[in-house]
Design an enzyme around this catalytic site. Structure first.
Site: not given
Ligand code: DX5
Ligand code: ZN
Length: 216
Positions: A9, A34, A36, A38, A67, A69, A138, A143, A145, A176, A178, A199
């Site tokens: 991501s 990936h 994101d 938002m 993705h 959101m 999820m 929201g 990382g 997706d 953690g 991350s």
């Molecule tokens: C969170 C995103 C994820 C995010 C994951 O809302 O949809 O794709 O980038 O980040 P990590 O891997 O740091 O949890």
């Molecule tokens: Zn995502």
């Protein structure tokens, strides 16, 4: 053995040097990126739109896993498709007529996924699994990382795996939030096909090795 796909991501990458991060992904064992999106409404954060996707499309052939959101995916998905998204995933929580959006995205020639928040149950989308290419589970609240993996989601992954295998549906399970080397193996054992990780990869001294470690 299922072949597991890693989708780094870019939310956790350096946006001033995204081109080089894409190059790093190309040289790694990951084949997807990936992205994101938002809107500051469905989630409190704001990230990138189609303009950024368009610029990135010019510099890589990696699969773009977008993705959304956002509150109104039916209004904006086509912008992302036009600029090169290969897969568009929208959230189950934002739409009543999900089948219509699935059909629209598929008929544009790209793949479609549905994402479910930690509090959304499989039963809300089970009837749609025959029509979609991917379910995105999820494993954090969307929201941001860098959040911690919600362990209770492992059962959800296992239940989805059972439903998909029992009915021989052609649908990936993506996780997706953690994901690190430890939670990756938990998700793979539970039945995940695609692991998103932000991350963990981009804060590593050697991101390529971090990607590799997710597959071990
Ligand atoms: C969170 C995103 C994820 C995010 C994951 O809302 O949809 O794709 O980038 O980040 P990590 O891997 O740091 O949890
Ligand atoms: Zn995502």
């Amino acid at each position: 053995m299922r072949k597991v796909i890693i989708a780094p991501s870019i939310l956790s990458a350096n946006f001033a040097t995204l081109k080089y991060d894409l190059k790093m992904i190309e040289d790694s064992e990951a084949k997807w990126v990936h992205i994101d999106v938002m809107d500051g409404h469905f989630v409190t954060n704001i990230t990138v739109g189609p303009l950024v996707v368009k610029s990135l499309r010019n510099v890589t052939k990696l699969l773009f896993d977008v993705h959304l959101m956002i509150t109104n995916p039916e209004r904006y998905w086509r912008e992302f498709q036009k600029v090169g998204a290969d897969l568009i995933t929208f959230h189950a929580e934002v739409l009543t007529d999900k089948k219509k959006l699935i059909d629209d995205i598929k008929s544009s020639g790209i793949k479609v996924g549905i994402s479910i928040n930690p509090k959304t149950s499989i039963s809300d989308i089970e009837y749609l699994i025959p029509y979609i290419d991917l379910v995105l589970v999820m494993t954090v609240n969307p929201g941001f990382g860098g959040q911690s993996f919600i362990k209770d989601m492992v059962c959800k992954i296992k239940d989805l795996r059972k439903i998909i295998d029992k009915n021989s549906y052609n649908c990936f399970i993506e996780v997706d939030g953690g994901i690190n080397s430890r939670t990756a193996s938990v998700c793979i054992n539970a039945g995940a096909d695609v692991l998103v990780s932000g991350s963990y990869i981009f804060s590593a001294e050697n991101p390529r090795l971090a990607i590799k470690s997710l597959l071990m």
